[in-house]
Design a protein around this motif. Structure first.
Motif, PDB file in Angstrom:
ATOM      1  N   GLY A  76       0.788  -1.229   0.000  1.00 42.72           N
ATOM      2  CA  GLY A  76       0.000   0.000   0.000  1.00 42.72           C
ATOM      3  C   GLY A  76       0.812   1.267   0.000  1.00 42.72           C
ATOM      4  N   GLY A  77       2.123   1.159  -0.100  1.00 41.05           N
ATOM      5  CA  GLY A  77       2.955   2.357  -0.093  1.00 41.05           C
ATOM      6  C   GLY A  77       3.061   3.046  -1.434  1.00 41.05           C
ATOM      7  N   LEU A  78       2.576   2.406  -2.485  1.00 39.86           N
ATOM      8  CA  LEU A  78       2.649   2.961  -3.837  1.00 39.86           C
ATOM      9  C   LEU A  78       1.440   2.470  -4.607  1.00 39.86           C
ATOM     10  N   SER A  79       0.773   3.398  -5.301  1.00 36.96           N
ATOM     11  CA  SER A  79      -0.442   2.998  -6.022  1.00 36.96           C
ATOM     12  C   SER A  79      -0.094   2.367  -7.365  1.00 36.96           C
ATOM     13  N   LEU A  80      -0.998   1.527  -7.828  1.00 42.67           N
ATOM     14  CA  LEU A  80      -0.811   0.919  -9.148  1.00 42.67           C
ATOM     15  C   LEU A  80      -0.777   1.975 -10.238  1.00 42.67           C
ATOM     16  N   THR A  81      -1.525   3.061 -10.057  1.00 40.22           N
ATOM     17  CA  THR A  81      -1.545   4.142 -11.052  1.00 40.22           C
ATOM     18  C   THR A  81      -0.161   4.763 -11.193  1.00 40.22           C
ATOM     19  N   GLU A  82       0.486   5.006 -10.048  1.00 41.62           N
ATOM     20  CA  GLU A  82       1.835   5.587 -10.089  1.00 41.62           C
ATOM     21  C   GLU A  82       2.823   4.642 -10.765  1.00 41.62           C
ATOM     22  N   VAL A  83       2.715   3.366 -10.425  1.00 40.48           N
ATOM     23  CA  VAL A  83       3.620   2.380 -11.023  1.00 40.48           C
ATOM     24  C   VAL A  83       3.372   2.266 -12.521  1.00 40.48           C
ATOM     25  N   ALA A  84       2.096   2.215 -12.914  1.00 40.66           N
ATOM     26  CA  ALA A  84       1.754   2.075 -14.334  1.00 40.66           C
ATOM     27  C   ALA A  84       2.250   3.270 -15.129  1.00 40.66           C
TER      28      ALA A  84
END
Length: 324
Positions: A76-84
């Protein structure tokens, strides 16, 4: 699960996801996929939430997301949106690099390049955009124009700097490589620095009335542009009727014989300000910059000069034209 044993062993997870047992055990050992609980005998068991977590890990790893980043997403420290978003940008850069590599391989395969050429082309594909701009700027800044006319030509060159886009087509890459070959050639730089701007149509034919000269050049431009657009080789047989028609028009207007002397006279006047290699450089700049080629705008003179000076039989006999 209300005290019951979770249903999935490592083997079960592997069967459901297609991920090797060794890989799942590695994820579990590193804490990326902790077991839900262990049996009395110490075997790891996983619930459905762990199965979903494993599938997420598999997708992220397939997208080349590193283990630390994957852990942050799962925790939960990084969103999938940010990673994508970050990996979409990285993938775009990889695609550009692969497209450049593909163009390089095709060029090597198509021209039988020497090891030295291959090394140079590979270096050029790795040159960043600011370095490419500096390369061209150094070239243009080093041009030493010796005459006022040449100074005007160099000034015009500096207003149209070739700039390779971040996502070049194969055609643009080929043009860029050819430009770098030209600007590295001392002889070409000397020709470019001394190249004069072409005269206006009415001034191009010395000793001819301005209106008549402009009319002759308009006729020649239309005839030759059509041949150029059709891909006609100026040294080929298909160029014969084109050049014969242009020479016949000049002969009739100037009341001169349609002979070799007239053709050489035409070539001498039409080549002023129209060095074929300089014209090639301009065409390459247009290609690299992605500029739309306006029909009839590109110089026709180099094509016609080449056609005029190519030895071959003409489609009609020599004659002295009669004015109507």
């Amino acid at each position: 699960m209300n005290g019951t044993t979770p249903p999935h062993s490592i083997g079960s997870l592997s069967a459901r996801t297609g991920i090797p047992v060794r890989t799942i055990r590695f994820y579990s050992d590193t804490g990326l996929l902790p077991p839900t609980r262990r049996t009395r005998a110490g075997y790891r068991r996983y619930d459905d939430a762990a199965l979903d977590r494993l599938r997420t890990i598999a997708v992220l790893r397939e997208l080349d997301v590193g283990l630390p980043t994957t852990r942050r997403v799962l925790d939960g420290g990084l969103s999938l949106t940010e990673v994508a978003t970050a990996h979409a940008d990285a993938t775009e850069l990889q695609i550009r690099a692969l497209r450049t590599r593909l163009s390089l391989l095709r060029r090597i395969a198509g021209r039988g390049s020497t090891p030295e050429e291959i090394t140079r082309m590979h270096r050029l594909t790795r040159v960043a955009s600011d370095e490419r701009r500096r390369l061209v700027a150094d070239f243009l800044g080093g041009l030493d124009a010796g005459t006022p006319a040449a100074q005007s030509a160099v000034a015009a060159l500096r207003t149209a700097v070739p700039s390779l886009p971040d996502e070049p087509s194969d055609e643009q890459l080929d043009a860029w490589w050819e430009i770098t070959e030209l600007i590295a050639d001392d002889a070409f730089r000397a020709r470019l620095a001394q190249a004069e701007l072409p005269p206006a149509d009415e001034d191009a034919l010395a000793g001819t009335a301005p209106e008549e000269a402009a009319d002759l050049l308009r006729f020649a431009r239309l005839a030759v542009t059509a041949a150029m657009d059709a891909g006609t080789d100026p040294e080929g047989d298909q160029a014969v009727p084109v050049v014969d028609a242009v020479v016949a028009r000049f002969a009739a207007a100037l009341d001169r014989p349609d002979d070799d002397e007239l053709r050489e006279w035409m070539a001498c006047r039409l080549e002023v300000g129209h060095d074929p290699l300089v014209a090639r450089y301009w065409r390459l700049v247009w290609t690299v910059n992605g500029w739309h080629v306006v029909p009839g705008h590109l110089p026709f003179q180099p094509w016609l000069v080449t056609a005029l000076r190519t030895p071959r039989p003409r489609s009609h006999g020599r004659r002295r034209p009669v004015r109507s």
